[in-house]
Design a protein around this motif. Structure first.
Motif, mmCIF file in Angstrom:
data_model
loop_
_atom_site.group_PDB
_atom_site.id
_atom_site.type_symbol
_atom_site.label_atom_id
_atom_site.label_comp_id
_atom_site.label_asym_id
_atom_site.label_seq_id
_atom_site.Cartn_x
_atom_site.Cartn_y
_atom_site.Cartn_z
ATOM 1 N N THR A 112 -44.890 -0.382 -108.051
ATOM 2 C CA THR A 112 -45.526 -1.899 -107.544
ATOM 3 C C THR A 112 -47.117 -1.861 -107.238
ATOM 4 O O THR A 112 -47.155 -1.138 -105.932
ATOM 5 N N VAL A 113 -47.742 -2.652 -107.575
ATOM 6 C CA VAL A 113 -49.365 -2.500 -107.340
ATOM 7 C C VAL A 113 -49.512 -3.997 -107.051
ATOM 8 O O VAL A 113 -49.546 -4.976 -107.741
ATOM 9 N N SER A 114 -50.053 -3.992 -105.744
ATOM 10 C CA SER A 114 -50.730 -5.349 -105.343
ATOM 11 C C SER A 114 -52.202 -5.356 -105.292
ATOM 12 O O SER A 114 -52.831 -4.102 -104.972
ATOM 13 N N ILE A 115 -53.051 -6.426 -105.614
ATOM 14 C CA ILE A 115 -54.333 -6.568 -105.874
ATOM 15 C C ILE A 115 -54.653 -7.047 -104.376
ATOM 16 O O ILE A 115 -54.153 -8.083 -103.972
ATOM 17 N N LEU A 116 -55.720 -6.586 -103.801
ATOM 18 C CA LEU A 116 -56.042 -7.033 -102.232
ATOM 19 C C LEU A 116 -57.514 -7.547 -102.535
ATOM 20 O O LEU A 116 -58.330 -7.089 -103.304
ATOM 21 N N ASP A 117 -57.750 -8.596 -101.542
ATOM 22 C CA ASP A 117 -59.066 -9.138 -101.670
ATOM 23 C C ASP A 117 -60.078 -8.311 -100.707
ATOM 24 O O ASP A 117 -59.644 -7.322 -100.199
ATOM 25 N N GLY A 158 -58.512 -7.335 -97.269
ATOM 26 C CA GLY A 158 -57.334 -6.592 -97.354
ATOM 27 C C GLY A 158 -56.134 -7.270 -97.552
ATOM 28 O O GLY A 158 -55.031 -6.761 -97.267
ATOM 29 N N ASN A 159 -56.302 -8.536 -97.908
ATOM 30 C CA ASN A 159 -54.828 -9.505 -97.921
ATOM 31 C C ASN A 159 -54.433 -9.611 -99.711
ATOM 32 O O ASN A 159 -55.532 -9.421 -100.389
ATOM 33 N N ALA A 160 -53.230 -9.263 -99.716
ATOM 34 C CA ALA A 160 -52.662 -9.502 -101.269
ATOM 35 C C ALA A 160 -53.007 -10.833 -101.779
ATOM 36 O O ALA A 160 -52.912 -11.815 -101.294
ATOM 37 N N ILE A 161 -53.510 -10.607 -103.076
ATOM 38 C CA ILE A 161 -53.798 -11.840 -103.876
ATOM 39 C C ILE A 161 -52.752 -11.822 -105.209
ATOM 40 O O ILE A 161 -52.430 -10.872 -105.604
ATOM 41 N N ASP A 162 -52.760 -12.911 -105.934
ATOM 42 C CA ASP A 162 -51.929 -13.127 -107.026
ATOM 43 C C ASP A 162 -52.813 -12.229 -108.041
ATOM 44 O O ASP A 162 -53.777 -12.542 -108.627
ATOM 45 N N LEU A 176 -45.157 -9.220 -113.632
ATOM 46 C CA LEU A 176 -45.830 -9.910 -112.803
ATOM 47 C C LEU A 176 -44.796 -10.525 -111.887
ATOM 48 O O LEU A 176 -44.114 -11.446 -112.241
ATOM 49 N N VAL A 177 -44.518 -9.999 -110.877
ATOM 50 C CA VAL A 177 -43.302 -10.470 -109.891
ATOM 51 C C VAL A 177 -44.170 -10.914 -108.574
ATOM 52 O O VAL A 177 -44.719 -9.994 -107.995
ATOM 53 N N ASP A 178 -44.074 -12.149 -108.207
ATOM 54 C CA ASP A 178 -44.772 -12.688 -107.038
ATOM 55 C C ASP A 178 -46.257 -11.975 -106.765
ATOM 56 O O ASP A 178 -46.748 -11.750 -105.853
ATOM 57 N N GLY A 179 -46.816 -12.100 -107.874
ATOM 58 C CA GLY A 179 -48.297 -11.874 -107.946
ATOM 59 C C GLY A 179 -48.423 -10.214 -108.026
ATOM 60 O O GLY A 179 -49.834 -9.971 -107.865
#
Length: 650
Positions: A347-352, A355-359, A412-415
């Protein structure tokens, strides 16, 4: 920077082309006093020679210097046996023609060997004070016209000849710039690069050339000057020509070398004083005199009219500045969870930028490529780049996004981007851990992220590294206390896009760290690289010594920049070999791990004894070499360290 007094000197020098009637001024400052004591007993051990110049003058064309030498503990060094003394003068900027840079003129040098011959007069006061009066008279030089109004320089090379009592001394350099009559500091200089900048890559500049003799870049710049060396070997030409083709990210910005520093007051000359010779040493396809690749320029007089300092600096540093701005905008965070069916969910999250996860959907159209590589067993990966003879498995390479589109099997699951790997060869111990290395390449224009098109420019972003186990226990992780990553960044910079092209590329940052030092600072390791650089090699299955333990040695050895282990290593972590098997050293052939690693730098015949006698298997078959992997006896005698990798236990 030049001032009014310097300009006057330049005019005087120009006039001297007609008549050298210039004379020095100033009267006597009285009789010389006796040299003082630098303090206490002579140095019993010497790691460093520190020079302090007490007096430097040119009298009737003959240079002389008085100086003090101490060691690292500020104790006087007595009995130095061999030194080379060189003399030069500095023609100011513009003095030889409008737009021309300042230029050293090298009069010559004299080598004084106390045990043999000494051209001039060398005096050792036996208290750390020395003096040398040259034999040469600068006014007698047939090629260079001595001008006592110019800045003078005397350089010293102290040889590593032991003292009379056998105490070892290091090769050392020192220099002093002065005015001929009074010895005062000159009003202008040519100190454009600090040795510290060179040592960021080279660690010790002395190791680059000339057998360790010259450790100060100012010595290089003074000697490699017109009239002393051949055309093309002048320092401002040679140093750029040697570095321009190296694939080092740090060289994308001129300020990697030309940086503000107290010992380099003229560091800004690179943008302030453009000349055809200097610019042409990097822009080698341009022929200024012939008008090829640039409007014809027969001299340097018009360069600054178009190439002003601010514009030149912006042009030559803008690429790096833009990269940093883009890289700072996004990051990644990933998890890897082993499943009972031997698959793993990534599972990979993109961060702004904060450091906050974004969609991920909000930036998906700007993603050129989000690439992942998964392997098993971080300390000794068991999946090859191609299929490993051991596990029969190859690494799992999977793009999650390409050209702005989700790839097959990715949701894509929850962004967040989610992908389930095929079955992995999980096992016990180290092989209970799978790990995924992730690269992100974004489409960009200048400092902005942009929607991808066929011809979009791209920027490789921060990499991410995730670990996961099938058992649910804490994952095993590869050691990170062998390579000092700051030395990687010192040469390659924090914007170096590793493997960009065939892969998405990535920059190495704290984002891939999984350990901290004693001060709580994240340790950036290079351990994620083994996802591809496996023990079985890379795409050539060992033919290019692609295993991580060897590849870095091979590729850096070819560049010729890395000559000392300490340039990269802060430790060797010899215990790491206890969990390693054989490494592929040619196509389909394997070598026991210690021998494979050592011979990636050293030719086998140079080691001095039969490797097989020490339990090694060299270019054997897979099974044979792996069975012998823990039978090497190298470390029974050898105890290598970064500072002395030849050390033995005796």
């Amino acid at each position: 920077m030049m001032n009014a007094q310097t300009t006057k000197i330049a005019l005087l020098l120009a006039a001297s082309a007609v008549t050298m009637a210039l004379t020095g001024c100033g009267g006597s400052d009285g009789n010389d006093g006796n040299p003082g004591e630098p303090g206490g007993e002579p140095a019993p051990a010497i790691q460093t020679l520190n020079f302090t110049f007490d007096k430097s003058v040119v009298t009737n064309g003959v240079p002389s210097v008085e100086f003090t030498v101490t060691n690292e503990d500020d104790l006087p060094v007595v009995g130095l046996q061999k030194m080379r003394f060189a003399a030069a003068q500095l023609i100011p900027q513009g003095a030889t023609g409008a737009g021309n840079a300042s230029q050293w003129q090298y009069f010559g040098d004299e080598t004084c060997d106390v045990a043999a011959t000494c051209p001039g007069t060398f005096i050792d006061q036996k208290n750390g004070h020395y003096s040398y009066t040259f034999n040469m008279n600068l006014t007698a030089n047939a090629k260079i016209t001595y001008n006592d109004q110019l800045a003078q320089r005397v350089l010293i090379r102290a040889y590593n000849t032991p003292l009379p009592d056998g105490t070892q001394v290091p090769n050392s350099n020192a220099f002093v710039d002065f005015t001929a009559d009074t010895g005062a500091a000159p009003t202008y200089s040519r100190k454009i690069v600090a040795t510290e900048s060179c040592n960021t890559c080279h660690q010790d500049l002395a190791n680059v050339k000339h057998g360790g003799a010259y450790s100060d870049v100012n010595y290089c710049a003074t000697c490699h000057t017109a009239g002393k060396v051949g055309v093309g070997k002048e320092f401002n030409v040679l140093v750029h020509a040697k570095h321009k083709d190296l694939t080092l990210g740090s060289l994308e910005s001129c300020q990697s070398c030309h940086a503000a520093n107290d010992v380099a007051p003229d560091w800004g000359n690179w943008s302030r004083i453009p000349t055809a010779a200097t610019c042409g040493s990097c822009h080698s396809t341009v022929d200024f005199a012939a008008g090829k690749g640039h409007s014809q320029q027969l001299d340097n007089s018009n360069c600054i009219a178009c190439h002003n300092s601010d514009w030149t600096a912006e042009l030559h540093t803008g690429k790096t500045a833009d990269k940093k701005a883009v890289i700072a905008q996004l990051g990644m965070q990933a998890t890897l969870v082993g499943q009972t069916d031997d698959t793993a969910v990534l599972t990979v999250s993109i961060l702004d930028k904060d450091g906050n996860a974004i969609d991920a959907a909000t930036v998906q159209d700007k993603i050129k490529r989000l690439e992942t590589v998964t392997n098993v067993g971080p300390n000794f990966p068991i999946m090859g780049y191609n299929k490993s003879p051991g596990s029969g498995a190859a690494k799992i390479a999977k793009d999650l996004v390409k050209d702005g589109a989700l790839q097959d099997g990715v949701t894509l699951v929850d962004g967040k981007l989610v992908f389930t790997t095929p079955a992995l060869p999980f096992g016990a111990g180290d092989t209970d851990t799978a790990f995924t290395f992730i690269g992100l390449e974004m489409c960009s224009t200048g400092t902005s992220l942009t929607a991808c098109t066929v011809d979009s420019a791209t920027t490789s972003m921060k990499a991410e590294l995730a670990f996961g186990t099938k058992s649910g226990n804490a994952p095993s992780m590869r050691h990170v206390n062998s390579v000092n990553f700051s030395t990687c960044q010192g040469c390659h910079s924090d914007t170096f896009e590793i493997h960009k092209g065939h892969h998405s590329g990535f920059v190495m940052t704290e984002q891939v760290s999984h350990a901290k030092d004693a001060n709580g600072k994240a340790i950036v390791g290079v351990d994620g690289c083994v996802a591809c650089h496996t023990p079985d090699g890379t795409y050539a299955s060992g033919a290019n010594k692609g295993a991580f333990e060897m590849k870095l040695h091979v590729i850096h050895g070819e560049q010729g920049v890395i000559k000392e282990c300490t340039q990269c290593h802060n430790d060797f972590n010899l215990d790491a070999f206890k969990v390693k098997g054989a490494l592929a050293t040619s196509a389909g052939k394997y070598t026991t791990p210690i021998t494979a690693t050592c011979t990636s730098c050293h030719a086998p015949e140079s080691i001095g004894h039969g490797l097989e006698n020490m339990g090694a298997i060299v270019n054997g078959d897979y099974v044979q070499a792996n069975q012998a992997a823990q039978s090497e006896t190298c470390f029974y005698c050898h105890k290598p360290t970064p500072t002395d990798h030849t050390q033995v236990k005796m």
